[in-house]
Each structure stands twice: as structure tokens, then as C-alpha cells.
Design a protein around this motif. Structure first.
Motif, mmCIF file in Angstrom:
data_model
loop_
_atom_site.group_PDB
_atom_site.id
_atom_site.type_symbol
_atom_site.label_atom_id
_atom_site.label_comp_id
_atom_site.label_asym_id
_atom_site.label_seq_id
_atom_site.Cartn_x
_atom_site.Cartn_y
_atom_site.Cartn_z
ATOM 1 N N ALA A 204 -73.562 -69.586 -66.518
ATOM 2 C CA ALA A 204 -74.871 -70.183 -66.785
ATOM 3 C C ALA A 204 -74.955 -70.676 -68.227
ATOM 4 C CB ALA A 204 -75.975 -69.170 -66.498
ATOM 5 N N PHE A 205 -74.431 -69.893 -69.158
ATOM 6 C CA PHE A 205 -74.474 -70.260 -70.572
ATOM 7 C C PHE A 205 -73.655 -71.533 -70.832
ATOM 8 C CE2 PHE A 205 -72.778 -69.881 -74.926
ATOM 9 C CZ PHE A 205 -73.973 -69.891 -75.626
ATOM 10 N N THR A 206 -72.437 -71.585 -70.307
ATOM 11 C CA THR A 206 -71.586 -72.750 -70.567
ATOM 12 C C THR A 206 -72.104 -73.992 -69.847
ATOM 13 O OG1 THR A 206 -70.048 -72.057 -68.813
ATOM 14 C CG2 THR A 206 -69.504 -71.418 -71.065
ATOM 15 N N VAL A 207 -72.658 -73.826 -68.647
ATOM 16 C CA VAL A 207 -73.252 -74.969 -67.950
ATOM 17 C C VAL A 207 -74.387 -75.545 -68.788
ATOM 18 C CG1 VAL A 207 -74.710 -75.585 -65.968
ATOM 19 C CG2 VAL A 207 -72.550 -74.407 -65.602
ATOM 20 N N LEU B 228 -63.447 -60.438 -50.015
ATOM 21 C CA LEU B 228 -64.452 -61.487 -50.079
ATOM 22 C C LEU B 228 -64.390 -62.117 -51.470
ATOM 23 C CD1 LEU B 228 -67.520 -59.718 -48.401
ATOM 24 C CD2 LEU B 228 -65.656 -60.995 -47.325
ATOM 25 N N ILE B 229 -64.068 -63.399 -51.519
ATOM 26 C CA ILE B 229 -63.957 -64.112 -52.788
ATOM 27 C C ILE B 229 -65.278 -64.830 -53.031
ATOM 28 C CG2 ILE B 229 -62.642 -65.804 -54.110
ATOM 29 C CD1 ILE B 229 -60.362 -65.382 -51.997
ATOM 30 N N ASP B 230 -65.995 -64.384 -54.041
ATOM 31 C CA ASP B 230 -67.319 -64.929 -54.340
ATOM 32 C C ASP B 230 -67.210 -66.012 -55.411
ATOM 33 O OD1 ASP B 230 -70.007 -65.408 -54.885
ATOM 34 O OD2 ASP B 230 -70.173 -63.640 -56.186
ATOM 35 N N CYS B 231 -67.351 -67.268 -54.998
ATOM 36 C CA CYS B 231 -67.340 -68.376 -55.962
ATOM 37 C C CYS B 231 -68.738 -68.938 -56.166
ATOM 38 C CB CYS B 231 -66.382 -69.479 -55.499
ATOM 39 S SG CYS B 231 -66.941 -70.439 -54.075
ATOM 40 N N THR B 232 -69.750 -68.235 -55.680
ATOM 41 C CA THR B 232 -71.115 -68.764 -55.706
ATOM 42 C C THR B 232 -71.739 -68.649 -57.091
ATOM 43 O OG1 THR B 232 -72.171 -66.668 -55.093
ATOM 44 C CG2 THR B 232 -71.442 -68.096 -53.293
ATOM 45 N N ASN B 233 -72.684 -69.538 -57.341
ATOM 46 C CA ASN B 233 -73.459 -69.519 -58.577
ATOM 47 C C ASN B 233 -74.937 -69.659 -58.226
ATOM 48 O OD1 ASN B 233 -71.411 -69.319 -60.568
ATOM 49 N ND2 ASN B 233 -70.902 -71.469 -60.244
ATOM 50 N N ALA B 234 -75.735 -68.740 -58.716
ATOM 51 C CA ALA B 234 -77.185 -68.802 -58.490
ATOM 52 C C ALA B 234 -77.846 -69.259 -59.784
ATOM 53 C CB ALA B 234 -77.696 -67.427 -58.074
ATOM 54 N N VAL B 235 -77.894 -70.578 -59.971
ATOM 55 C CA VAL B 235 -78.416 -71.138 -61.213
ATOM 56 C C VAL B 235 -79.552 -72.101 -60.903
ATOM 57 C CG1 VAL B 235 -77.841 -72.411 -63.308
ATOM 58 C CG2 VAL B 235 -76.137 -70.953 -62.265
ATOM 59 N N GLY B 236 -80.647 -71.939 -61.611
ATOM 60 C CA GLY B 236 -81.792 -72.815 -61.420
ATOM 61 C C GLY B 236 -81.972 -73.766 -62.583
ATOM 62 N N PRO B 237 -83.087 -74.468 -62.620
ATOM 63 C CA PRO B 237 -83.367 -75.405 -63.706
ATOM 64 C C PRO B 237 -83.256 -74.734 -65.070
ATOM 65 C CG PRO B 237 -84.990 -75.628 -61.955
ATOM 66 C CD PRO B 237 -84.159 -74.420 -61.622
ATOM 67 N N GLY B 238 -82.714 -75.466 -66.023
ATOM 68 C CA GLY B 238 -82.530 -74.909 -67.351
ATOM 69 C C GLY B 238 -81.323 -74.009 -67.454
ATOM 70 N N ILE C 183 -80.369 -65.419 -59.433
ATOM 71 C CA ILE C 183 -80.017 -64.169 -58.740
ATOM 72 C C ILE C 183 -79.020 -63.434 -59.619
ATOM 73 C CG2 ILE C 183 -79.049 -63.091 -56.668
ATOM 74 C CD1 ILE C 183 -79.718 -65.639 -55.126
ATOM 75 N N PRO C 184 -79.473 -62.473 -60.404
ATOM 76 C CA PRO C 184 -78.538 -61.719 -61.240
ATOM 77 C C PRO C 184 -77.671 -60.793 -60.388
ATOM 78 C CG PRO C 184 -80.746 -60.826 -61.450
ATOM 79 C CD PRO C 184 -80.856 -62.041 -60.576
ATOM 80 N N ASP C 185 -76.476 -60.506 -60.881
ATOM 81 C CA ASP C 185 -75.577 -59.554 -60.213
ATOM 82 C C ASP C 185 -75.246 -59.970 -58.781
ATOM 83 O OD1 ASP C 185 -76.027 -58.196 -62.592
ATOM 84 O OD2 ASP C 185 -77.486 -56.851 -61.710
ATOM 85 N N GLN C 186 -74.970 -61.251 -58.587
ATOM 86 C CA GLN C 186 -74.700 -61.774 -57.247
ATOM 87 C C GLN C 186 -73.521 -61.070 -56.575
ATOM 88 O OE1 GLN C 186 -76.099 -63.549 -55.074
ATOM 89 N NE2 GLN C 186 -74.833 -65.122 -54.167
ATOM 90 N N ALA C 187 -72.404 -60.920 -57.282
ATOM 91 C CA ALA C 187 -71.217 -60.313 -56.675
ATOM 92 C C ALA C 187 -71.491 -58.872 -56.237
ATOM 93 C CB ALA C 187 -70.037 -60.365 -57.640
ATOM 94 N N GLU C 188 -72.239 -58.145 -57.046
ATOM 95 C CA GLU C 188 -72.558 -56.755 -56.695
ATOM 96 C C GLU C 188 -73.512 -56.693 -55.498
ATOM 97 O OE1 GLU C 188 -72.447 -54.043 -60.492
ATOM 98 O OE2 GLU C 188 -73.260 -56.006 -61.028
#
Length: 198
Positions: A177-180, A80-90, A95-100
């Protein structure tokens, strides 16, 4: 390779198109069948696509991943290749630890975090290259699965980087998240890092 894609948005279209062009068999499952058919002539349910695939790109919204993974049935042995990002405003991780979380929801599957650091338009480039240097794609996951996904990275003209086990995926998610946040602030995040020889 037989590649399944869950989702029919931009990442599914970009990476699915690249892999189809490289000669892979691509099958798509999505809530919107018409959108899925624009990506591949092979379309199925979550479970049908899972059964027909060796590796599955999870290109769906981060909050719905575990629900879709559950609907796909037994994923043991699949990559399963997880390319998802759980990022909100700011640019904050929602959702921390999404891949896990995905690994916990899919016992026996081999989860690899990859393709989550760049905007979808980068994955449409053929190849993704900047100043003559192919884009590097870090991968976090079990070694055997990382090796398989590395071949898919090379197939789109990028350089795979083995970034460690799945426990390090949380660092990659935080880096995203930091670089975004920097990019949204008008800063060049890449300028933060000196070249390797330095």
C-alpha cells in the motif's frame, strides 16, 4: 506440480500462463467459466479445483476471498498462495491482515503471501528482469510451504526471498500500500532503498 487457480482475471492469466509454460498442470475455477477456459483447458468448480491441486493461487478480489475459500470445502494440507491486495482510494489498506484472515478461514491449509507487490504486467514478463537482475519475490508463510512456492517463483525466472512467517505478511501488505501510494504520486519507490553493499 498440480496448481489450481481461483479467479480468471489478469493475475490468474499471467501467472497461470507462466506456470503452464514451465510444465505445471494448471486448473482454473472462476465465476466466469468462459474466462477460465481462456487460461486453461482444465476448468472446474472451486471444490473440484481444490481437490485436484497441491497449491492454489488465490487470484480473486480481496473482499471475496474468504467466501470462495469456504465454498471450496476442506483445504487442509493445500498450499494457498495469497496474491490479493485490499487497497482502497488513497492507497489505504481496506482489509488489514488479509493473509491471516485467509488462514483462519481455511483450517489446516498452508497460506503463503506472495506475488502481491507488482502490477500484473510485471508477471507477464518472461522473465521479470530489470537491469539484468531478476525480480525478487518475498514470501511469508510456513517454511515448508514457502519452500514449495519458492520453486514456483524460480520457474518464472524470479528470485524467492524467505521473508518470515505468516505473521509478517501484514508488513508486506502494508509495504504494498505504501509503495503503490508513492508510484501513484509519480515517485520511484525502488529509489528509497540503497543496494545491499552500501
Amino acid at each position: 506440480m498440480r496448481i489450481g487457480i481461483f479467479g480468471a482475471g489478469g493475475m490468474a492469466e499471467a501467472l497461470g500462463g507462466q506456470w503452464s509454460g514451465a510444465g505445471h498442470e494448471v486448473m482454473v475455477a472462476a465465476r466466469d467459466r468462459a474466462k477460465a477456459e481462456k487460461i486453461s483447458t482444465r476448468v472446474g468448480t472451486w471444490a473440484e479445483t481444490a481437490r485436484a491441486s497441491d497449491a492454489i493461487l488465490l487470484a480473486i478480489s480481496a473482499p471475496s476471498v474468504t467466501e470462495v475459500v469456504a465454498a471450496a470445502g476442506n483445504l487442509a494440507g493445500r498450499i494457498l498462495i495469497d496474491c490479493t491486495n485490499a487497497v482502497g482510494p488513497g492507497a489505504v489498506l481496506t482489509i488489514p491482515d488479509q493473509a491471516e484472515r485467509i488462514a483462519a478461514a481455511a483450517p489446516g491449509a498452508h497460506v503463503v503471501k506472495a506475488f502481491n507487490l507488482c502490477h500484473v504486467d510485471v508477471w507477464r514478463m518472461t522473465p521479470p528482469m530489470f537491469d539484468g537482475r531478476p525480480l525478487a519475490v518475498p514470501l511469508c508463510g510456513p517454511p515448508e510451504a514457502v519452500e514449495v512456492v519458492s520453486s514456483l517463483v524460480r520457474d518464472i525466472g524470479c528470485t524467492p526471498l524467505n521473508a518470515g512467517g505468516l505473521d509478517r505478511a501484514r508488513l508486506m501488505e502494508a509495504t504494498m500500500a505504501f509503495t503503490v501510494g508513492l508510484w501513484f504520486g509519480g515517485h520511484d519507490a525502488q529509489a528509497c532503498f540503497p543496494p545491499l553493499p552500501a
